[in-house]
Design an enzyme around this catalytic site. Structure first.
Site, mmCIF file in Angstrom:
data_model
loop_
_atom_site.group_PDB
_atom_site.id
_atom_site.type_symbol
_atom_site.label_atom_id
_atom_site.label_comp_id
_atom_site.label_asym_id
_atom_site.label_seq_id
_atom_site.Cartn_x
_atom_site.Cartn_y
_atom_site.Cartn_z
ATOM 1 N N LYS A 22 -30.553 15.064 -15.514
ATOM 2 C CA LYS A 22 -31.081 14.453 -16.721
ATOM 3 C C LYS A 22 -32.582 14.973 -17.178
ATOM 4 C CE LYS A 22 -33.162 10.196 -16.520
ATOM 5 N NZ LYS A 22 -34.508 10.034 -17.479
ATOM 6 N N ASN A 23 -33.556 14.859 -16.121
ATOM 7 C CA ASN A 23 -34.849 15.421 -16.656
ATOM 8 C C ASN A 23 -35.022 16.810 -16.862
ATOM 9 O OD1 ASN A 23 -35.577 12.711 -16.229
ATOM 10 N ND2 ASN A 23 -36.530 12.784 -14.316
ATOM 11 N N CYS A 117 -44.386 2.302 -20.347
ATOM 12 C CA CYS A 117 -43.246 2.299 -19.799
ATOM 13 C C CYS A 117 -43.592 1.412 -18.509
ATOM 14 C CB CYS A 117 -43.027 3.553 -19.124
ATOM 15 S SG CYS A 117 -41.341 3.511 -18.517
ATOM 16 N N ARG A 122 -48.886 5.518 -18.267
ATOM 17 C CA ARG A 122 -48.403 6.642 -18.090
ATOM 18 C C ARG A 122 -49.102 7.499 -19.157
ATOM 19 N NH1 ARG A 122 -41.895 6.630 -16.984
ATOM 20 N NH2 ARG A 122 -42.156 8.854 -16.630
ATOM 21 N N ASP A 305 -38.932 8.832 -7.875
ATOM 22 C CA ASP A 305 -37.736 8.374 -8.645
ATOM 23 C C ASP A 305 -36.682 7.906 -7.402
ATOM 24 O OD1 ASP A 305 -38.834 8.845 -10.948
ATOM 25 O OD2 ASP A 305 -37.618 10.605 -11.456
ATOM 26 N N ARG A 397 -28.969 4.745 -18.785
ATOM 27 C CA ARG A 397 -29.871 5.967 -19.210
ATOM 28 C C ARG A 397 -29.967 7.203 -18.476
ATOM 29 N NH1 ARG A 397 -35.802 3.213 -20.869
ATOM 30 N NH2 ARG A 397 -35.992 5.971 -21.328
HETATM 31 C C1 UD1 Z 1 -41.547 12.719 -14.620
HETATM 32 C C2 UD1 Z 1 -40.015 12.193 -14.979
HETATM 33 C C3 UD1 Z 1 -39.890 11.096 -13.896
HETATM 34 C C4 UD1 Z 1 -40.697 10.845 -12.646
HETATM 35 C C5 UD1 Z 1 -42.220 11.843 -12.945
HETATM 36 C C6 UD1 Z 1 -42.767 11.947 -11.340
HETATM 37 C C7 UD1 Z 1 -39.202 13.083 -16.565
HETATM 38 C C8 UD1 Z 1 -38.534 12.888 -18.072
HETATM 39 N N1 UD1 Z 1 -39.603 12.184 -16.139
HETATM 40 O O1 UD1 Z 1 -42.092 11.714 -15.588
HETATM 41 O O2 UD1 Z 1 -38.676 10.337 -13.855
HETATM 42 O O3 UD1 Z 1 -40.734 9.774 -11.980
HETATM 43 O O4 UD1 Z 1 -41.995 12.920 -13.565
HETATM 44 O O5 UD1 Z 1 -41.933 12.912 -10.578
HETATM 45 O O6 UD1 Z 1 -39.139 14.196 -16.120
HETATM 46 N N2 UD1 Z 1 -50.456 11.611 -15.451
HETATM 47 C C9 UD1 Z 1 -51.862 11.584 -15.982
HETATM 48 N N3 UD1 Z 1 -51.849 12.249 -17.271
HETATM 49 C C10 UD1 Z 1 -51.029 13.106 -17.757
HETATM 50 C C11 UD1 Z 1 -49.833 12.965 -17.197
HETATM 51 C C12 UD1 Z 1 -49.622 12.279 -15.997
HETATM 52 O O7 UD1 Z 1 -52.833 10.972 -15.396
HETATM 53 O O8 UD1 Z 1 -51.255 13.425 -18.846
HETATM 54 C C13 UD1 Z 1 -50.312 11.047 -14.131
HETATM 55 C C14 UD1 Z 1 -49.111 9.767 -14.281
HETATM 56 O O9 UD1 Z 1 -49.901 8.616 -14.590
HETATM 57 C C15 UD1 Z 1 -48.716 9.805 -12.860
HETATM 58 C C16 UD1 Z 1 -48.541 11.324 -12.466
HETATM 59 O O10 UD1 Z 1 -49.510 11.892 -13.446
HETATM 60 O O11 UD1 Z 1 -49.274 9.163 -12.031
HETATM 61 C C17 UD1 Z 1 -47.272 11.897 -12.519
HETATM 62 O O12 UD1 Z 1 -46.772 11.809 -13.715
HETATM 63 P P1 UD1 Z 1 -45.956 13.007 -14.652
HETATM 64 O O13 UD1 Z 1 -45.411 13.944 -13.625
HETATM 65 O O14 UD1 Z 1 -46.379 13.358 -15.877
HETATM 66 O O15 UD1 Z 1 -44.584 12.111 -14.850
HETATM 67 P P2 UD1 Z 1 -43.625 12.200 -16.116
HETATM 68 O O16 UD1 Z 1 -43.527 13.703 -16.391
HETATM 69 O O17 UD1 Z 1 -43.783 11.116 -17.168
#
Ligand code: UD1
Length: 430
Positions: A22-23, A117, A122, A305, A397
């Site tokens: 999915k991701n 979320c 996030r 996850d 989902r």
């Molecule tokens: C993706 C996955 C989600 C998974 C996560 C971590 C998808 C659609 N979703 O979410 O299922 O749980 O990776 O493996 O692929 N952060 C910041 N600033 C940013 C972006 C992230 O501080 O601009 C922090 C977040 O708060 C979190 C960490 O970085 O603590 C990791 O987040 P991130 O890897 O970005 O998660 P997602 O891409 O949202």
């Protein structure tokens, strides 16, 4: 209201085939709009998040032709809007990938900020940092991200945190920028590699995906392609935990065993048997399992996850386990639900202290989010008696045919949407 009714206590056994990731698919579908030629994506999981993403792609004017449940043809030539509807952002956070895709292709994007979320805060500051480094002007206005650039120029970008979303988003924004972009401290998840391979199959020049330094040499344009998405690591891991927790014996097919190493290692530490084949793993759940400690980390560490699913499995192991959640701060909400089933987990800050119990007892519980919902289903399959899992929209989902796949390996589960149907199921499985 739809819910799952489960009669627990049957060790699962047989074979299950894992769907596309999915991701990875969310990133790939957004990237697909960057070409004006036909892009065919195969092994697409037929789950709600993906179907919403496809609706959003249609909404901005691209051609979307669903050839079958798992194959779609997308053509981005007819796109008229660089603005994504608020509704889609609320339904799937990953529609923030449209910022990178639209900015990279048209130099303009208008995408509402993803809302809060339920697994923790996030932020998307790292995404924005990357777009700005490429020369885009990025403003937040009326709750939307407005990104505009006359010219996108390659940059050397260092991410302050390892982020899957920011890595994919900035990779997309830079594939047609002038010069060579370097992303340091990039995320290394399998789906980063899959999105990079997909973009490369469209003519992009991305090297180093899967390491912490990714180099992207800008190209003039992207052409059409046909591409099959990798298997879903988290769906596979969920079935691995299901096999272990029910003391079953399940062959999990269509997987890349390397992507599952962190999960495999922990299940083995707990005393289970995991046999790896080229494209499958077999999990044989031990009658008596041992406690262990786990910390979620970016890939190749233990995936956040999978944290709820392994915590449920650890609840049925002897002794006390400590699970540290280091990615999202609010990912233990299922613990209260598990307590209703007899679970003995105390949460302090980002650590869950899990005291092993003999078994769960069936209860009515509510899925707080996607992966926690799957974890409650695992608990129900192991539990004594009947469990009802509510709010299963979250589970749908991200898991294709979840109840059918579980039934096929002997799990007693049914999706019902009335008390009458639930009563019939209870009567039937006794
Ligand atoms: C993706 C996955 C989600 C998974 C996560 C971590 C998808 C659609 N979703 O979410 O299922 O749980 O990776 O493996 O692929 N952060 C910041 N600033 C940013 C972006 C992230 O501080 O601009 C922090 C977040 O708060 C979190 C960490 O970085 O603590 C990791 O987040 P991130 O890897 O970005 O998660 P997602 O891409 O949202």
């Amino acid at each position: 209201m739809e819910q799952y009714i489960i009669k627990g206590g049957t060790p699962l056994s047989g074979e299950v085939t894992i769907s596309g990731a999915k991701n990875a698919a969310l990133g790939i579908l957004a990237a697909a709009i960057m070409s004006d030629e036909d892009v065919v994506v195969e092994n697409l999981p037929d789950v709600r998040d993906i179907n919403v993403m496809l609706e959003a792609i249609m909404e901005i004017g691209a051609e979307v032709d669903r050839r079958d449940r798992h194959t779609v043809r997308i053509n981005g030539r007819s796109i008229k809007e660089v603005s994504v509807d608020d509704e889609f952002i609320r339904r799937i956070r990953a529609s923030y990938y449209f910022i990178g895709a639209l900015l990279g292709k048209y130099r303009h994007a208008r995408v509402p900020l993803p809302g809060g979320c339920n697994i923790g805060s996030r932020p998307i500051d790292q995404h924005i940092k990357g777009f700005k480094a490429l020369g885009a002007e990025v403003r937040i206005e009326s709750g939307a991200v407005m990104a505009d650039a006359d010219i996108l120029r390659a940059a050397h970008i260092y991410f302050d945190v390892v982020s899957v979303g920011a890595t994919i988003n900035v990779m997309m924004a830079s594939v047609m920028a002038e010069g060579q972009t370097i992303i340091e401290n990039a995320a290394k998840e399998p789906h980063i590699v899959d999105v990079a391979n997909f973009l490369n199959s469209m003519g992009a020049n991305i090297r180093g995906a899967g390491t912490d330094t990714i180099r992207i040499r800008g190209v003039q344009k992207l052409h059409g392609t046909e591409y099959a998405i990798i298997p879903d690591q988290i769906e596979a891991g969920t079935f691995m935990c299901m096999a272990a927790a029910t003391r079953g014996n399940v062959l999990i097919k269509n997987v890349i065993p390397k992507h599952l190493e962190a999960i495999t290692a922990k299940l083995i530490e707990m005393g289970n048997e995991v046999v790896e084949y080229d494209e499958a793993v077999r999990v044989i759940g031990a009658a008596s399992q041992r406690h262990t400690d786990i910390k979620t980390l970016p890939y190749p560490g233990f995936p956040t996850d999978m944290q709820p699913q392994i915590s449920v499995t650890l609840s049925l192991a002897e002794g006390t386990s400590m699970v540290t959640e280091s990615i999202f701060e609010n990912r233990f909400k299922y613990v209260d639900e598990l307590a209703r089933m007899g679970g003995n987990i105390k949460v302090e800050g980002n650590v869950a202290v899990i005291d092993g119990i003999r078994n769960f007892s069936g209860a009515t519980v509510s899925a707080p989010d996607l992966r926690a919902g799957a974890a409650l289903v695992i608990a129900g399959l192991a539990a004594e008696g009947f469990t009802a899992v509510e709010e299963i929209g979250y589970i749908q989902r991200g898991y294709e045919n979840f109840e059918e796949k579980i039934s096929a390996i002997g799990g007693k589960i049914e999706l019902v949407d009335s008390e009458r149907e639930a009563a019939k199921f209870r009567l039937r499985v006794g």
